[in-house]
Scaffold this active site. Structure first.
Site, mmCIF file in Angstrom:
data_model
loop_
_atom_site.group_PDB
_atom_site.id
_atom_site.type_symbol
_atom_site.label_atom_id
_atom_site.label_comp_id
_atom_site.label_asym_id
_atom_site.label_seq_id
_atom_site.Cartn_x
_atom_site.Cartn_y
_atom_site.Cartn_z
ATOM 1 N N ASN A 9 0.874 -1.174 -0.061
ATOM 2 C CA ASN A 9 0.082 0.011 -0.190
ATOM 3 C C ASN A 9 1.144 1.339 -0.064
ATOM 4 O O ASN A 9 1.501 1.580 0.976
ATOM 5 C CB ASN A 9 -0.983 0.060 1.390
ATOM 6 C CG ASN A 9 -1.739 1.145 1.541
ATOM 7 O OD1 ASN A 9 -1.859 2.176 0.289
ATOM 8 N ND2 ASN A 9 -2.238 1.242 2.531
ATOM 9 N N LYS A 11 0.189 4.312 -0.308
ATOM 10 C CA LYS A 11 -0.367 5.275 0.333
ATOM 11 C C LYS A 11 -0.074 6.512 -0.480
ATOM 12 O O LYS A 11 -0.271 6.464 -1.863
ATOM 13 C CB LYS A 11 0.190 5.492 1.968
ATOM 14 C CG LYS A 11 -0.171 4.163 2.560
ATOM 15 C CD LYS A 11 0.074 4.385 4.011
ATOM 16 C CE LYS A 11 -0.126 3.245 4.633
ATOM 17 N NZ LYS A 11 0.086 3.512 6.291
ATOM 18 N N HIS A 94 -9.373 1.538 4.492
ATOM 19 C CA HIS A 94 -8.305 1.544 5.289
ATOM 20 C C HIS A 94 -8.434 2.618 6.344
ATOM 21 O O HIS A 94 -9.147 3.717 6.454
ATOM 22 C CB HIS A 94 -6.995 2.267 4.413
ATOM 23 C CG HIS A 94 -5.795 2.037 5.138
ATOM 24 N ND1 HIS A 94 -5.216 3.142 5.819
ATOM 25 C CD2 HIS A 94 -4.740 1.133 4.850
ATOM 26 C CE1 HIS A 94 -4.052 2.654 6.372
ATOM 27 N NE2 HIS A 94 -3.632 1.627 5.775
ATOM 28 N N GLU A 96 -6.773 4.688 7.826
ATOM 29 C CA GLU A 96 -6.338 6.256 7.468
ATOM 30 C C GLU A 96 -7.717 6.979 6.773
ATOM 31 O O GLU A 96 -8.054 8.237 7.218
ATOM 32 C CB GLU A 96 -5.363 6.534 6.624
ATOM 33 C CG GLU A 96 -3.870 6.178 7.240
ATOM 34 C CD GLU A 96 -2.614 5.556 6.659
ATOM 35 O OE1 GLU A 96 -2.871 5.709 5.476
ATOM 36 O OE2 GLU A 96 -1.909 4.671 7.258
ATOM 37 N N GLU A 166 -5.694 -4.800 10.402
ATOM 38 C CA GLU A 166 -4.345 -3.864 10.537
ATOM 39 C C GLU A 166 -4.817 -3.190 11.912
ATOM 40 O O GLU A 166 -5.851 -2.208 11.898
ATOM 41 C CB GLU A 166 -4.586 -2.706 9.661
ATOM 42 C CG GLU A 166 -4.173 -3.397 8.293
ATOM 43 C CD GLU A 166 -3.432 -2.496 7.150
ATOM 44 O OE1 GLU A 166 -2.518 -2.635 6.755
ATOM 45 O OE2 GLU A 166 -4.201 -1.188 7.098
ATOM 46 N N GLY A 172 2.441 2.391 10.943
ATOM 47 C CA GLY A 172 3.576 3.116 11.005
ATOM 48 C C GLY A 172 4.109 3.712 11.975
ATOM 49 O O GLY A 172 4.844 4.825 11.998
ATOM 50 N N SER A 212 3.401 -2.029 10.197
ATOM 51 C CA SER A 212 4.741 -2.444 10.577
ATOM 52 C C SER A 212 5.334 -3.776 10.093
ATOM 53 O O SER A 212 6.219 -4.264 10.745
ATOM 54 C CB SER A 212 5.205 -2.073 11.898
ATOM 55 O OG SER A 212 4.792 -0.778 12.206
HETATM 56 P P1 13P Z 1 2.912 0.370 7.503
HETATM 57 O O1 13P Z 1 3.481 -1.052 7.183
HETATM 58 O O2 13P Z 1 3.851 1.498 7.242
HETATM 59 O O3 13P Z 1 2.893 0.229 9.023
HETATM 60 O O4 13P Z 1 1.549 0.579 7.069
HETATM 61 C C1 13P Z 1 0.690 -0.346 7.224
HETATM 62 C C2 13P Z 1 -0.572 -0.082 6.241
HETATM 63 O O5 13P Z 1 -1.325 0.754 6.582
HETATM 64 C C3 13P Z 1 -0.815 -0.920 5.327
HETATM 65 O O6 13P Z 1 -2.116 -0.598 4.837
#
Ligand code: 13P
Length: 248
Positions: A9, A11, A94, A96, A166, A172, A212
Site C-alpha cells: 500500500n 499510500k 483503510h 487512514e 490492521e 506506521g 509495520s
Molecule cells: P505500515 O506498514 O507503514 O505500518 O503501514 C501499514 C498499512 O497501513 C498498510 O495498509
C-alpha cells in the site's frame, strides 16, 4: 490451500516517475515469488504501473473506489475508471480513510459492493484503535467492521474478497502486533465470516496482517496458521524490503 497474498500500500507516495523506478527495481526481485504480489498505488500512477507490470506476476490495485457508477461525486474515482487504467484490486476502508476522511462501516460496505459488482477485488481493512484494544474491545470492533463491510454479499462475492487486519496502533509506528496476537484476531475475524457465510467461505478467505510488517518480522507472522499475507505500507516503498517480505 490459501495462496498467500502480499500487497503493498503505497499510500500517498510516488509520482509516476518514482513509480517507474520502483517497479523497475521490484519486478526482477519478485519474479519467482510463490505468493501473489499486488501493489496498490496512487490513482495517478495506476496506468503506468499497469503498463510496466503487464505480463509479470505483479497485479496493480487502487487505494479506494467510489460507491456509485458515475455522477456528481467531486473527487471520487469510479470502478470503471480504475478498470480502464488496469487496476484489478482496490483497498477499501483503510484506517487512514476511516480516521481522516470520514469513512464509515456503511461507506465501506457500499464501496465493497460496488467493487465486486464491477469485477474489482476488494482488500477490505478492519482493525481496532489502541484505546479499543486496551479496553478489551478488539473483537467487538472487528466484528462490527466485518459484519458491516460484507452485509448483503453472497458466498460467491466473498471468493473475490481479501480482508486486511490492521491494528491501528501498529500502522506506521514500528510497533507490530506479536505474531500470536495478530493470528488470534485474524482467526476471530475468520469465525465472524464463518457465521455470516459458512465454513467453506471462511476457510477459503484470505486474511492479511498489516501494520509495520517488514523483512524482519514477516517470517514469524506468515508462519501463523490464520495469516495468509500482508498489507505493507512503509516497507513497500523500497524494492528490496518489499521483495524480502514477498519472499518471507
Ligand atoms: P505500515 O506498514 O507503514 O505500518 O503501514 C501499514 C498499512 O497501513 C498498510 O495498509
Amino acid at each position: 490451500m490459501r495462496k498467500p497474498i502480499i500487497a503493498g500500500n503505497w499510500k500517498m507516495n510516488n509520482t509516476i516517475a518514482e513509480a517507474q523506478k520502483l517497479i523497475g527495481e521490484l519486478k526482477p526481485l519478485v519474479a519467482d515469488a510463490a505468493a501473489e504480489v499486488v501493489i496498490c498505488v496512487p490513482y495517478t500512477a495506476i496506468q503506468k504501473a499497469a503498463e510496466l507490470t503487464a505480463g509479470s506476476n505483479i497485479a496493480v490495485g487502487a487505494e479506494n473506489v467510489a460507491w456509485a457508477d458515475k455522477g456528481a461525486f467531486t473527487g471520487e474515482i469510479s470502478a470503471a475508471m480504475l478498470k480502464e487504467v488496469g487496476a484489478t484490486y482496490v483497498i477499501i476502508g483503510h484506517s487512514e480513510r476511516r480516521q481522516m476522511f470520514g469513512e464509515t462501516d456503511e461507506t465501506v460496505r457500499a464501496r465493497t459492493a460496488q467493487a465486486l459488482k464491477n469485477g474489482l477485488k476488494p482488500i477490505v481493512c478492519v482493525g481496532e484503535l489502541l484505546s479499543e484494544r486496551e479496553s478489551g474491545k478488539t473483537e467487538e470492533v472487528v466484528r462490527r467492521q466485518t459484519e458491516g463491510a460484507f452485509a448483503g454479499l453472497t458466498a460467491a462475492d466473498m471468493e473475490n474478497v481479501v480482508i486486511a487486519y490492521e491494528p491501528v496502533w501498529a500502522i506506521g509506528t514500528g510497533k507490530t502486533a506479536t505474531a500470536e496476537q495478530a493470528n488470534e484476531t485474524i482467526a476471530y475475524i475468520r469465525s465472524v465470516v464463518k457465521n455470516m457465510f459458512g465454513a467453506q467461505v471462511a476457510n477459503a478467505l484470505r486474511i492479511q496482517y498489516g501494520g509495520s510488517m517488514n523483512p524482519a518480522n514477516a517470517t514469524a507472522l506468515m508462519a501463523q496458521p490464520d495469516i495468509d499475507g500482508g498489507l505493507i505500507g512503509g516497507a513497500s516503498l523500497k524494492a528490496e524490503d518489499f521483495a524480502k517480505v514477498v519472499k518471507y
